[in-house]
Design an enzyme around this catalytic site. Structure first.
Site, PDB file in Angstrom:
ATOM      1  CD  GLU A  85      26.855 -24.386   4.847  1.00 37.45           C
ATOM      2  OE1 GLU A  85      26.057 -25.027   5.792  1.00 37.45           O
ATOM      3  OE2 GLU A  85      26.761 -23.151   4.750  1.00 37.45           O
ATOM      4  NE  ARG A 121      21.598 -13.127   6.606  1.00 37.32           N
ATOM      5  CZ  ARG A 121      20.741 -14.016   5.842  1.00 37.32           C
ATOM      6  NH1 ARG A 121      20.145 -13.242   5.170  1.00 37.32           N
ATOM      7  NH2 ARG A 121      20.459 -15.309   6.208  1.00 37.32           N
ATOM      8  NE  ARG A 125      18.423 -10.953  20.675  1.00 40.20           N
ATOM      9  CZ  ARG A 125      18.487 -12.159  19.959  1.00 40.20           C
ATOM     10  NH1 ARG A 125      19.242 -12.990  20.417  1.00 40.20           N
ATOM     11  NH2 ARG A 125      17.974 -12.511  18.913  1.00 40.20           N
ATOM     12  NE  ARG A 165      26.191 -22.551   7.944  1.00 42.95           N
ATOM     13  CZ  ARG A 165      25.451 -21.569   7.412  1.00 42.95           C
ATOM     14  NH1 ARG A 165      24.689 -20.476   8.378  1.00 42.95           N
ATOM     15  NH2 ARG A 165      24.978 -21.568   6.188  1.00 42.95           N
ATOM     16  NE  ARG A 212      32.458 -17.905  -1.323  1.00 40.03           N
ATOM     17  CZ  ARG A 212      33.595 -18.456  -1.816  1.00 40.03           C
ATOM     18  NH1 ARG A 212      34.063 -18.198  -3.086  1.00 40.03           N
ATOM     19  NH2 ARG A 212      34.465 -18.722  -0.899  1.00 40.03           N
ATOM     20  CG  ASP A 259      16.346 -15.875   5.254  1.00 44.37           C
ATOM     21  OD1 ASP A 259      17.231 -16.521   5.039  1.00 44.37           O
ATOM     22  OD2 ASP A 259      16.344 -15.050   6.195  1.00 44.37           O
ATOM     23  CE1 TYR A 269      22.116 -14.998   2.276  1.00 47.53           C
ATOM     24  CE2 TYR A 269      23.420 -13.109   2.871  1.00 47.53           C
ATOM     25  CZ  TYR A 269      23.123 -14.448   3.141  1.00 47.53           C
ATOM     26  OH  TYR A 269      23.848 -15.008   3.984  1.00 47.53           O
TER      27      TYR A 269
HETATM   28  P1  FAD Z   1      15.744 -22.982  -5.100  1.00 43.72           P
HETATM   29  O1  FAD Z   1      15.412 -23.708  -3.848  1.00 43.72           O
HETATM   30  O2  FAD Z   1      17.135 -22.646  -5.431  1.00 43.72           O
HETATM   31  O3  FAD Z   1      15.013 -23.501  -6.063  1.00 43.72           O
HETATM   32  C1  FAD Z   1      15.011 -23.462  -7.467  1.00 43.72           C
HETATM   33  C2  FAD Z   1      14.901 -24.684  -8.156  1.00 43.72           C
HETATM   34  O4  FAD Z   1      14.964 -24.476  -9.878  1.00 43.72           O
HETATM   35  C3  FAD Z   1      15.917 -25.768  -7.980  1.00 43.72           C
HETATM   36  O5  FAD Z   1      15.527 -26.910  -7.350  1.00 43.72           O
HETATM   37  C4  FAD Z   1      16.634 -25.900  -9.064  1.00 43.72           C
HETATM   38  O6  FAD Z   1      17.326 -27.207  -9.381  1.00 43.72           O
HETATM   39  C5  FAD Z   1      15.621 -25.631 -10.486  1.00 43.72           C
HETATM   40  N1  FAD Z   1      16.109 -24.956 -11.576  1.00 43.72           N
HETATM   41  C6  FAD Z   1      17.120 -24.168 -11.709  1.00 43.72           C
HETATM   42  N2  FAD Z   1      17.192 -24.182 -13.171  1.00 43.72           N
HETATM   43  C7  FAD Z   1      16.331 -24.901 -13.790  1.00 43.72           C
HETATM   44  C8  FAD Z   1      16.131 -25.160 -15.051  1.00 43.72           C
HETATM   45  N3  FAD Z   1      16.980 -24.451 -15.929  1.00 43.72           N
HETATM   46  N4  FAD Z   1      15.338 -26.404 -15.312  1.00 43.72           N
HETATM   47  C9  FAD Z   1      15.092 -26.719 -14.218  1.00 43.72           C
HETATM   48  N5  FAD Z   1      14.908 -26.459 -13.052  1.00 43.72           N
HETATM   49  C10 FAD Z   1      15.771 -25.884 -12.758  1.00 43.72           C
HETATM   50  N6  FAD Z   1      16.453 -19.619   4.338  1.00 43.72           N
HETATM   51  C11 FAD Z   1      15.872 -19.329   5.820  1.00 43.72           C
HETATM   52  O7  FAD Z   1      14.595 -19.071   5.542  1.00 43.72           O
HETATM   53  N7  FAD Z   1      16.379 -20.048   6.853  1.00 43.72           N
HETATM   54  C12 FAD Z   1      17.710 -20.636   6.571  1.00 43.72           C
HETATM   55  O8  FAD Z   1      18.246 -21.140   7.812  1.00 43.72           O
HETATM   56  C13 FAD Z   1      18.162 -20.857   5.422  1.00 43.72           C
HETATM   57  N8  FAD Z   1      19.433 -21.470   5.118  1.00 43.72           N
HETATM   58  C14 FAD Z   1      20.252 -21.522   3.885  1.00 43.72           C
HETATM   59  C15 FAD Z   1      21.339 -22.107   4.044  1.00 43.72           C
HETATM   60  C16 FAD Z   1      22.080 -22.287   2.850  1.00 43.72           C
HETATM   61  C17 FAD Z   1      23.276 -22.924   2.792  1.00 43.72           C
HETATM   62  C18 FAD Z   1      21.342 -21.750   1.812  1.00 43.72           C
HETATM   63  C19 FAD Z   1      22.071 -21.782   0.300  1.00 43.72           C
HETATM   64  C20 FAD Z   1      20.040 -21.175   1.733  1.00 43.72           C
HETATM   65  C21 FAD Z   1      19.648 -20.995   2.868  1.00 43.72           C
HETATM   66  N9  FAD Z   1      18.166 -20.410   3.120  1.00 43.72           N
HETATM   67  C22 FAD Z   1      17.820 -20.219   4.463  1.00 43.72           C
HETATM   68  C23 FAD Z   1      17.491 -19.807   1.805  1.00 43.72           C
HETATM   69  C24 FAD Z   1      16.666 -20.640   1.165  1.00 43.72           C
HETATM   70  O9  FAD Z   1      17.361 -21.864   0.718  1.00 43.72           O
HETATM   71  C25 FAD Z   1      16.065 -20.125  -0.305  1.00 43.72           C
HETATM   72  O10 FAD Z   1      15.289 -18.928   0.534  1.00 43.72           O
HETATM   73  C26 FAD Z   1      14.895 -20.917  -0.639  1.00 43.72           C
HETATM   74  O11 FAD Z   1      15.129 -22.089  -0.513  1.00 43.72           O
HETATM   75  C27 FAD Z   1      14.741 -20.561  -2.083  1.00 43.72           C
HETATM   76  O12 FAD Z   1      13.734 -21.137  -2.810  1.00 43.72           O
HETATM   77  P2  FAD Z   1      13.721 -20.949  -4.430  1.00 43.72           P
HETATM   78  O13 FAD Z   1      12.483 -21.831  -4.974  1.00 43.72           O
HETATM   79  O14 FAD Z   1      13.723 -19.441  -4.688  1.00 43.72           O
HETATM   80  O15 FAD Z   1      15.020 -21.683  -5.084  1.00 43.72           O
HETATM   81  N1  UDP Z   2      28.737 -14.476  10.369  1.00 43.73           N
HETATM   82  C1  UDP Z   2      30.039 -14.360  11.198  1.00 43.73           C
HETATM   83  N2  UDP Z   2      30.245 -14.870  11.963  1.00 43.73           N
HETATM   84  C2  UDP Z   2      29.165 -16.269  12.497  1.00 43.73           C
HETATM   85  C3  UDP Z   2      28.120 -16.104  11.402  1.00 43.73           C
HETATM   86  C4  UDP Z   2      28.008 -15.356  10.563  1.00 43.73           C
HETATM   87  O1  UDP Z   2      30.598 -13.308  11.037  1.00 43.73           O
HETATM   88  O2  UDP Z   2      29.738 -17.209  13.333  1.00 43.73           O
HETATM   89  C5  UDP Z   2      28.515 -13.351   9.266  1.00 43.73           C
HETATM   90  C6  UDP Z   2      29.193 -13.585   8.058  1.00 43.73           C
HETATM   91  O3  UDP Z   2      29.437 -12.687   7.340  1.00 43.73           O
HETATM   92  C7  UDP Z   2      27.778 -14.333   7.274  1.00 43.73           C
HETATM   93  C8  UDP Z   2      26.759 -13.214   7.925  1.00 43.73           C
HETATM   94  O4  UDP Z   2      27.190 -12.962   9.172  1.00 43.73           O
HETATM   95  O5  UDP Z   2      27.757 -14.016   5.828  1.00 43.73           O
HETATM   96  C9  UDP Z   2      25.309 -13.761   7.824  1.00 43.73           C
HETATM   97  O6  UDP Z   2      25.286 -15.029   8.625  1.00 43.73           O
HETATM   98  P1  UDP Z   2      24.023 -15.926   8.520  1.00 43.73           P
HETATM   99  O7  UDP Z   2      24.182 -16.952   9.393  1.00 43.73           O
HETATM  100  O8  UDP Z   2      22.861 -15.218   8.649  1.00 43.73           O
HETATM  101  O9  UDP Z   2      24.206 -16.386   6.980  1.00 43.73           O
HETATM  102  P2  UDP Z   2      23.643 -17.641   6.176  1.00 43.73           P
HETATM  103  O10 UDP Z   2      23.112 -18.447   6.989  1.00 43.73           O
HETATM  104  O11 UDP Z   2      22.713 -16.903   5.113  1.00 43.73           O
HETATM  105  O12 UDP Z   2      24.867 -18.081   5.489  1.00 43.73           O
END
Ligand code: FAD
Ligand code: UDP
Length: 374
Positions: free
Chosen positions: A306, A173, A177, A281, A250, A356, A354
């Protein structure tokens, strides 16, 4: 006739997009959500006027023009470009790995100098064949200096296991560059909804009945009786009552803090890449709102640390653990999903991917097309 055509379980992006599209086609839709708010992991809580990304930094980036146009039609986006800073042993480094990083680490000023240094670094690593794990992949990509300073500590904190036991693809990911460019993503489109992600979820769920704090699995029979079809976006192993065992996730803990300063770290995201501190972070949320000068100058700011955490039932399953054992287990659950003809499974949890945000929207739009036609 059932009261609703669709019962949508979960109000994250997958559930909200599906619900919106079904309602737009005249279907009767009920959304149930176990959390006290809609939006899933993109939910923002406003604190001192700052949209706080309650479940970690979310930056929308995509190369899928259809998805970009789709979200842009729902709410305005700014042109935020993610340029996180890595903090290692008291010094700051640019991410992703680019000419700025190489200069900061080695003093190399030109691409030729940086390339020579990278070649020298890679030559120190003696590995044959395909990389078998994340450590081998990282050492081949950037060599030992960058691996030690910017990858190993962060990754082992994030995933709670040695890099040698992690799949190589996780590191794919991160771009490498040979230009001075701190843009973390390679995608054509990038931004944040102005005012935070609730601005994106609200129009999707506008006019749709939503029951919050309702756990579908705890009331499955009663809720199933309300609708002809179910769209399920929760964890797939929980849906099948863990018959084949639990998939691994996780988890994360978010520690939010308000400070009486207008600008604490000067950037939205700082990654702590050493094994200590325990957090990976620190997010300073106001910097996501780059077009709101008043908010940026306002005297308070909100930070979120985080902390990665091991997952156990009851904790939020933030990341699927995509190793061979879990993929094998997933196949068993996918076979069970195929037998549930009344249920559409989708999203990060039900698909155990996993994903986005843009991929989740694309997946929801594909499910809509499959259900209703183009
Ligand atoms: P979710 O957002 O998990 O929605 C599922 C919903 O279902 C939740 O509200 C949950 O409460 C509900 N649910 C589950 N089980 C039940 C049940 N039994 N009954 C009722 N409700 C239930 N993506 C990016 O593009 N850019 C980013 O920078 C980025 N950063 C991220 C950082 C973190 C820390 C994390 C964890 C994810 C990140 N993502 C990012 C990914 C992004 O969050 C997801 O792609 C997206 O939000 C997933 O949407 P979803 O609807 O699949 O799941
Ligand atoms: N990563 C790293 N150093 C950093 C940022 C990311 O080694 O400073 C690695 C780490 O293994 C991480 C992966 O790159 O799980 C993907 O990072 P990204 O920021 O895309 O992950 P997310 O935002 O989904 O946690």
């Amino acid at each position: 006739m059932a009261q609703y055509d669709f019962l949508v379980v979960g109000s994250g992006l997958f559930g909200a997009v599906f619900a919106h599209e079904a309602a737009a086609r005249g279907k009767r839709v009920l959304v149930v959500e176990k959390r006290p708010h809609t939006g899933g992991n993109i939910y923002c809580q406003e604190v001192h006027g700052i949209p706080v990304h309650q479940y970690g930094a979310h930056i929308f980036h995509t190369s899928n023009k259809q998805v970009w146009d789709y979200v842009g039609a729902l709410c305005p986006f700014n042109r935020y470009t993610n340029s996180p800073v890595a903090s290692y042993r008291g010094k700051c480094y640019s991410l992703p790995f680019n000419m700025n990083t190489f200069y900061q680490l080695w003093g190399t000023a030109t691409p030729a100098e940086a390339q020579a240094k990278l070649d020298e670094q890679r030559a120190r690593v003696h590995l044959d064949g395909e990389p078998r794990n994340l450590e081998e992949q990282a050492l081949r990509l950037v060599g030992p200096d960058i691996y030690e300073a910017l990858i190993r500590g962060y990754t082992e904190k994030q995933w709670g296991r040695p890099c040698r036991e992690l799949p190589a693809f996780i590191i794919n990911r991160l771009p490498l560059r040979m230009i001075y460019d701190n843009n973390y993503f390679n995608d054509a489109y990038q931004g944040i909804p102005i005012g935070g992600y609730n601005r994106l979820i609200e129009p999707l769920l506008d006019g749709i009945e939503v029951r919050l704090e309702t756990d579908y699995l705890a009331h499955k029979a009663a809720l199933d009786a309300l609708a002809d079809k179910v769209v399920y976006t929760g964890t797939t192993d929980a849906y099948f009552d863990y018959v084949h065992g639990a998939l691994e996730y996780r988890s994360l803990r978010f520690a939010h803090e308000t400070l009486d300063v207008p600008n604490a770290q000067g950037v939205a995201v700082v990654n702590y890449t050493d094994s200590s501190p325990a957090y990976t972070r620190v997010i300073e949320h106001k910097h996501f709102e780059i077009t709101n000068a008043d908010l940026l100058a306002a005297p308070k700011t909100v930070l979120t640390r985080e902390y990665p955490a091991s997952w156990s039932p009851g904790l939020e399953p933030y990341y699927p653990v995509n190793n061979a054992e879990n993929q094998a287990l997933l196949q068993k659950y996918l076979a069970l999903q195929a037998q549930e003809t009344r249920v559409i499974f989708g999203g990060r949890l039900a698909e155990y991917k996993y994903y986005d945000m843009d991929k989740v929207i694309a997946s929801a739009l594909a499910a809509v097309e499959k259900e209703f036609g183009a």
